[in-house]
Design a protein around this motif. Structure first.
Motif, PDB file in Angstrom:
ATOM      1  N   SER A 203       0.847  -1.193   0.000  1.00 24.18           N
ATOM      2  CA  SER A 203       0.000   0.000   0.000  1.00 24.18           C
ATOM      3  C   SER A 203       0.886   1.248   0.000  1.00 24.18           C
ATOM      4  CB  SER A 203      -0.899   0.014   1.230  1.00 24.18           C
ATOM      5  OG  SER A 203      -0.124   0.248   2.390  1.00 24.18           O
ATOM      6  N   ALA A 204       0.314   2.349  -0.445  1.00 26.92           N
ATOM      7  CA  ALA A 204       1.045   3.620  -0.459  1.00 26.92           C
ATOM      8  C   ALA A 204       1.442   4.018   0.960  1.00 26.92           C
ATOM      9  CB  ALA A 204       0.194   4.706  -1.111  1.00 26.92           C
ATOM     10  N   THR A 205       0.584   3.736   1.919  1.00 31.02           N
ATOM     11  CA  THR A 205       0.891   4.051   3.317  1.00 31.02           C
ATOM     12  C   THR A 205       2.102   3.262   3.777  1.00 31.02           C
ATOM     13  OG1 THR A 205      -1.428   4.530   3.758  1.00 31.02           O
ATOM     14  CG2 THR A 205      -0.036   4.047   5.665  1.00 31.02           C
ATOM     15  N   GLU A 206       2.103   1.958   3.497  1.00 30.47           N
ATOM     16  CA  GLU A 206       3.235   1.119   3.892  1.00 30.47           C
ATOM     17  C   GLU A 206       4.517   1.568   3.179  1.00 30.47           C
ATOM     18  OE1 GLU A 206       4.570  -3.568   4.147  1.00 30.47           O
ATOM     19  OE2 GLU A 206       2.620  -3.050   3.299  1.00 30.47           O
TER      20      GLU A 206
ATOM     21  N   ALA B   3       5.281   4.620   2.226  1.00 31.39           N
ATOM     22  CA  ALA B   3       5.756   5.854   2.857  1.00 31.39           C
ATOM     23  C   ALA B   3       6.369   5.590   4.227  1.00 31.39           C
ATOM     24  CB  ALA B   3       4.608   6.849   2.980  1.00 31.39           C
ATOM     25  N   ARG B   4       5.764   4.711   4.988  1.00 28.20           N
ATOM     26  CA  ARG B   4       6.242   4.443   6.348  1.00 28.20           C
ATOM     27  C   ARG B   4       7.467   3.529   6.389  1.00 28.20           C
ATOM     28  NH1 ARG B   4       0.413   3.462   9.249  1.00 28.20           N
ATOM     29  NH2 ARG B   4      -0.210   5.658   9.250  1.00 28.20           N
TER      30      ARG B   4
ATOM     31  N   VAL C 225       2.975  -0.219  -5.964  1.00 29.15           N
ATOM     32  CA  VAL C 225       2.414   0.569  -4.864  1.00 29.15           C
ATOM     33  C   VAL C 225       0.939   0.807  -5.176  1.00 29.15           C
ATOM     34  CG1 VAL C 225       2.578   2.718  -3.560  1.00 29.15           C
ATOM     35  CG2 VAL C 225       4.663   1.659  -4.489  1.00 29.15           C
TER      36      VAL C 225
ATOM     37  N   SER D 299      -3.124   2.135  -3.921  1.00 26.83           N
ATOM     38  CA  SER D 299      -3.960   2.993  -3.091  1.00 26.83           C
ATOM     39  C   SER D 299      -5.402   2.620  -3.420  1.00 26.83           C
ATOM     40  CB  SER D 299      -3.706   4.465  -3.408  1.00 26.83           C
ATOM     41  OG  SER D 299      -4.543   5.293  -2.621  1.00 26.83           O
ATOM     42  N   HIS D 300      -6.162   2.281  -2.398  1.00 28.92           N
ATOM     43  CA  HIS D 300      -7.549   1.856  -2.583  1.00 28.92           C
ATOM     44  C   HIS D 300      -7.633   0.698  -3.584  1.00 28.92           C
ATOM     45  CE1 HIS D 300      -8.779   5.257  -0.175  1.00 28.92           C
ATOM     46  NE2 HIS D 300      -8.011   6.032  -0.928  1.00 28.92           N
TER      47      HIS D 300
END
Length: 83
Positions: free
Chosen positions: A8-11, A13-14, A31, A33-34
């Motif tokens: 995911s995009a969140t993963e 970035a983190r 990557v 998202s949704h």
């Protein structure tokens, strides 16, 4: 990572520091998202391949004009597929 080649995009970035290392093993990490692919992260080797393909994308060559490295790649590909 649930699927080693998709995150995911969140993963992304983190966990960028870890993903920098993972991409060397996987080559390409998609990557999302949704649940839609929004981009990808390429290893240095895959980036070189991408850039080489982009340079040749519009290049028109006759069979007798093919560069030796491209002929070798085509022959290797044929060998891989048992032809």
């Amino acid at each position: 990572m649930a699927d080693a080649t998709t995150i995911s995009a969140t993963e992304f970035a983190r966990g960028f520091a870890r993903i920098q290392e993972d991409v060397r093993e996987y080559g390409v990490i998609k990557v999302t998202s949704h649940n839609r692919v929004v981009g990808g992260f390429l290893s240095p080797k895959e980036m070189e391949n991408y850039e080489r393909l982009k340079r040749r994308e519009r290049e028109i060559l006759k069979a007798g004009q093919l560069p030796d490295d491209l002929v070798a790649e085509l022959e290797a590909s044929r060998d891989l597929h048992g032809e």
